[in-house]
Design an enzyme around this catalytic site. Structure first.
Site, PDB file in Angstrom:
ATOM      1  N   GLU A 111      -9.197  13.825 -21.035  1.00 47.18           N
ATOM      2  CA  GLU A 111     -10.302  13.286 -20.236  1.00 47.18           C
ATOM      3  C   GLU A 111     -11.333  14.366 -19.928  1.00 47.18           C
ATOM      4  OE1 GLU A 111     -11.336  10.749 -16.178  1.00 47.18           O
ATOM      5  OE2 GLU A 111      -9.248  10.972 -16.826  1.00 47.18           O
ATOM      6  N   ASP A 159       0.694   4.009 -14.919  1.00 48.62           N
ATOM      7  CA  ASP A 159       0.543   5.319 -14.299  1.00 48.62           C
ATOM      8  C   ASP A 159       1.611   5.559 -13.238  1.00 48.62           C
ATOM      9  OD1 ASP A 159      -1.527   6.801 -15.437  1.00 48.62           O
ATOM     10  OD2 ASP A 159      -3.077   5.776 -14.288  1.00 48.62           O
ATOM     11  N   LYS A 219       2.700   6.904 -17.718  1.00 52.11           N
ATOM     12  CA  LYS A 219       1.774   8.012 -17.924  1.00 52.11           C
ATOM     13  C   LYS A 219       1.774   8.894 -16.696  1.00 52.11           C
ATOM     14  CE  LYS A 219      -2.837   7.506 -17.837  1.00 52.11           C
ATOM     15  NZ  LYS A 219      -3.233   8.500 -16.769  1.00 52.11           N
ATOM     16  N   ASP A 246      -3.820   4.019 -12.221  1.00 52.66           N
ATOM     17  CA  ASP A 246      -4.025   4.156 -10.781  1.00 52.66           C
ATOM     18  C   ASP A 246      -5.519   4.126 -10.459  1.00 52.66           C
ATOM     19  OD1 ASP A 246      -4.686   6.650 -11.777  1.00 52.66           O
ATOM     20  OD2 ASP A 246      -3.276   7.766 -10.531  1.00 52.66           O
ATOM     21  N   SER A 247      -6.343   4.006 -11.493  1.00 47.79           N
ATOM     22  CA  SER A 247      -7.771   3.725 -11.296  1.00 47.79           C
ATOM     23  C   SER A 247      -7.981   2.406 -10.576  1.00 47.79           C
ATOM     24  CB  SER A 247      -8.501   3.704 -12.645  1.00 47.79           C
ATOM     25  OG  SER A 247      -7.822   2.877 -13.583  1.00 47.79           O
ATOM     26  N   GLU A 300       0.074  12.828 -15.119  1.00 42.45           N
ATOM     27  CA  GLU A 300      -0.932  13.853 -15.300  1.00 42.45           C
ATOM     28  C   GLU A 300      -0.308  15.241 -15.321  1.00 42.45           C
ATOM     29  OE1 GLU A 300      -4.532  11.364 -13.060  1.00 42.45           O
ATOM     30  OE2 GLU A 300      -3.972  13.358 -12.331  1.00 42.45           O
TER      31      GLU A 300
END
Length: 289
Positions: free
Chosen positions: A206, A107, A137, A68-69, A139
């Site tokens: 991270e 993501d 993925k 999602d970057s 978070e």
């Protein structure tokens, strides 16, 4: 060949690596687990389109992350928070179409899994069915454990992401290093163990102190993927626009720029414009008669 001698297939398996041993299929979670066992480090890059993903696939990068970057480096957002599921499905499908060998991880964007494990399952299924990715993925450590467990039970490979989680930028008040101090370090360890217990096949660490990332890597049986986590994680990931020098301005401390594509593309665009202004392009060899 005596009974104790390894077979040719066993010899090939013993010497195979992520970078040369898998040529006729996509990389899988089993390949990554085996790499951890033999101490082989591996790389992961982000990718958001078929053309760039194809270049990285041909270069032998074993895992590509449709992050999602993309919100920051392709869609013009200030953070990853505005990225939608529809955008992630579109970008992920493009990366899958542009590759043959790399494992594609996508993501789950902000708001697509935090509500409940059922919501996480519904949106992970979209990424697998509509885009064709091999894993998702998400978070969060302990707070995401139930969702990870449900996804894994349903057959969805999950890569976890702890430490600095960019979707929580507003709660963090920026992008500070995580895991400093005894309590924060203990919480990171608890998060790492929680996602492993829930069935995640790997975990991104991270922006955490290198010593803590090394400790997590030693204590886990699943691969750790560092981004600002020092040299001792099992793998390393970078946002490709940072890695290749496309990002304008300052980049995070943990980024190493391996090229200066921003300058290369700018020079090419200026040369094209000059040729057009001066009448040098198109020339006879670029024209039909």
């Amino acid at each position: 060949m005596n009974a104790s001698s390894p077979s040719p297939a066993q010899n090939q398996a013993a010497t195979a690596t992520l970078y040369g041993g898998v040529t006729n299929r996509r990389i899988t979670v089993r390949d990554l687990a085996t790499a951890k066992q033999r101490g082989e480090k591996w790389s992961m890059l982000t990718a958001y389109d078929a053309l760039t993903a194809g270049v990285f696939d041909e270069a032998g990068i074993p895992v590509l992350l449709v992050g999602d970057s993309a919100g920051n480096c392709h869609l013009g957002y200030e953070t990853t928070v505005p990225v939608t599921m529809d955008q992630m499905v579109m970008l992920s499908a493009a990366v899958v179409r542009g590759t043959k060998r790399a494992m594609i991880v996508a993501d789950l964007p902000f708001g697509s899994y935090q509500e409940s494990p059922a919501q996480a399952m519904r949106n992970a299924a979209r990424l697998m069915k509509e885009a064709g990715v091999g894993a998702v993925k998400l978070e969060g450590g302990e707070r995401s454990a139930r969702s990870i467990e449900l996804l894994v039970e349903a057959g969805v490979p999950v890569m976890a992401h702890i430490g600095l989680t960019p979707q929580s930028v507003h709660a963090f008040g920026g992008y500070p290093v995580q895991g400093r101090g005894d309590e924060a370090a203990h919480q990171l360890l608890r998060d790492a163990k929680a996602v492993q217990q829930s069935g995640a096949f790997a975990v991104v660490l991270e922006a955490v102190p290198a010593e803590l990332a090394a400790q997590v890597t030693e204590q886990l049986t699943i691969p750790t993927v560092g981004i600002g986590g020092g040299p001792d994680t099992d793998a390393q990931v970078l946002v490709w626009t940072d890695m290749a020098g496309m990002t304008a301005g300052r980049v995070p401390r943990f980024v190493k720029q391996y090229a200066d594509l921003r300058t290369v593309l700018g020079d090419a665009a200026r040369a094209f414009a000059e040729d057009v202004r001066g009448g040098a392009f198109p020339a006879a060899e670029h024209s039909f008669h």
